[in-house]
Design an enzyme around this catalytic site. Sequence first.
Site, PDB file in Angstrom:
ATOM      1  N   HIS A  61       0.831  -1.201   0.000  1.00  0.00           N
ATOM      2  CA  HIS A  61       0.000   0.000   0.000  1.00  0.00           C
ATOM      3  C   HIS A  61       0.867   1.254   0.000  1.00  0.00           C
ATOM      4  O   HIS A  61       2.065   1.194   0.246  1.00  0.00           O
ATOM      5  CB  HIS A  61      -0.989   0.017   1.170  1.00  0.00           C
ATOM      6  CG  HIS A  61      -0.358   0.076   2.519  1.00  0.00           C
ATOM      7  ND1 HIS A  61       0.240  -1.000   3.115  1.00  0.00           N
ATOM      8  CD2 HIS A  61      -0.249   1.103   3.401  1.00  0.00           C
ATOM      9  CE1 HIS A  61       0.683  -0.653   4.314  1.00  0.00           C
ATOM     10  NE2 HIS A  61       0.413   0.617   4.499  1.00  0.00           N
ATOM     11  N   HIS A  63       1.037   5.336   1.408  1.00  0.00           N
ATOM     12  CA  HIS A  63       0.561   6.418   2.263  1.00  0.00           C
ATOM     13  C   HIS A  63       1.076   7.731   1.683  1.00  0.00           C
ATOM     14  O   HIS A  63       2.269   7.856   1.400  1.00  0.00           O
ATOM     15  CB  HIS A  63       1.129   6.296   3.684  1.00  0.00           C
ATOM     16  CG  HIS A  63       0.462   5.271   4.519  1.00  0.00           C
ATOM     17  ND1 HIS A  63      -0.654   5.538   5.263  1.00  0.00           N
ATOM     18  CD2 HIS A  63       0.757   3.975   4.736  1.00  0.00           C
ATOM     19  CE1 HIS A  63      -1.018   4.448   5.910  1.00  0.00           C
ATOM     20  NE2 HIS A  63      -0.171   3.475   5.595  1.00  0.00           N
ATOM     21  N   TYR A 126      -8.709  31.120  18.364  1.00  0.00           N
ATOM     22  CA  TYR A 126      -8.437  32.127  17.344  1.00  0.00           C
ATOM     23  C   TYR A 126      -9.690  32.956  17.062  1.00  0.00           C
ATOM     24  O   TYR A 126      -9.634  34.183  16.991  1.00  0.00           O
ATOM     25  CB  TYR A 126      -7.944  31.460  16.064  1.00  0.00           C
ATOM     26  CG  TYR A 126      -7.759  32.422  14.915  1.00  0.00           C
ATOM     27  CD1 TYR A 126      -6.647  33.259  14.867  1.00  0.00           C
ATOM     28  CD2 TYR A 126      -8.700  32.516  13.898  1.00  0.00           C
ATOM     29  CE1 TYR A 126      -6.481  34.152  13.825  1.00  0.00           C
ATOM     30  CE2 TYR A 126      -8.542  33.404  12.854  1.00  0.00           C
ATOM     31  CZ  TYR A 126      -7.427  34.219  12.819  1.00  0.00           C
ATOM     32  OH  TYR A 126      -7.269  35.108  11.801  1.00  0.00           O
ATOM     33  N   GLN A 130     -10.198  36.882  17.764  1.00  0.00           N
ATOM     34  CA  GLN A 130     -10.602  37.828  16.732  1.00  0.00           C
ATOM     35  C   GLN A 130     -11.818  38.637  17.169  1.00  0.00           C
ATOM     36  O   GLN A 130     -11.907  39.827  16.901  1.00  0.00           O
ATOM     37  CB  GLN A 130     -10.898  37.096  15.419  1.00  0.00           C
ATOM     38  CG  GLN A 130      -9.666  36.561  14.748  1.00  0.00           C
ATOM     39  CD  GLN A 130      -8.676  37.663  14.406  1.00  0.00           C
ATOM     40  OE1 GLN A 130      -9.030  38.667  13.805  1.00  0.00           O
ATOM     41  NE2 GLN A 130      -7.429  37.469  14.797  1.00  0.00           N
TER      42      GLN A 130
END
Length: 139
Positions: A61, A63, A126, A130
């Site tokens: 596989h 990633h 955040y 603000q």
Amino acid sequence: MSRFKKLSHAVWHCTYHIVWTPKYRYRILEGEIKNEVENCIRMFSGQKGCTIEELNVQFDHVHLLVMVPPKVSISDLMGILKGRTAIRVFNKFKYLKQKPYWGNHLWSKGYCVDTVGLDAEMIKRYVKFQENQDKREGQ
């Protein structure tokens, strides 16, 4: 340096973790085939403006941790990565195509994708900051 990237009308940070497998999950991604797959993924991702943060090709596989611009859909990116790498691998390693189980398909049909986002608590702080900043500027 900001983790955000800029386009003409967008500031973005779209990171995805994508995993996909060879058909029947055969353990063929080693040696020269692994190197070819890695090179193809890097090349085709770069052509679409994507930035690879991590790439790990294992025996059965792949990633991929990649930043994808908002103008590129994940399904389009995966179609390009899986389709073009299959063409390149089959052209370079013709003995793979001779096996009856491939049917001209290197990769299995699906893939797994997950978004890698910012921490939710950090975003909440955040936004709160603000809001407080706007109140201070309004006074």
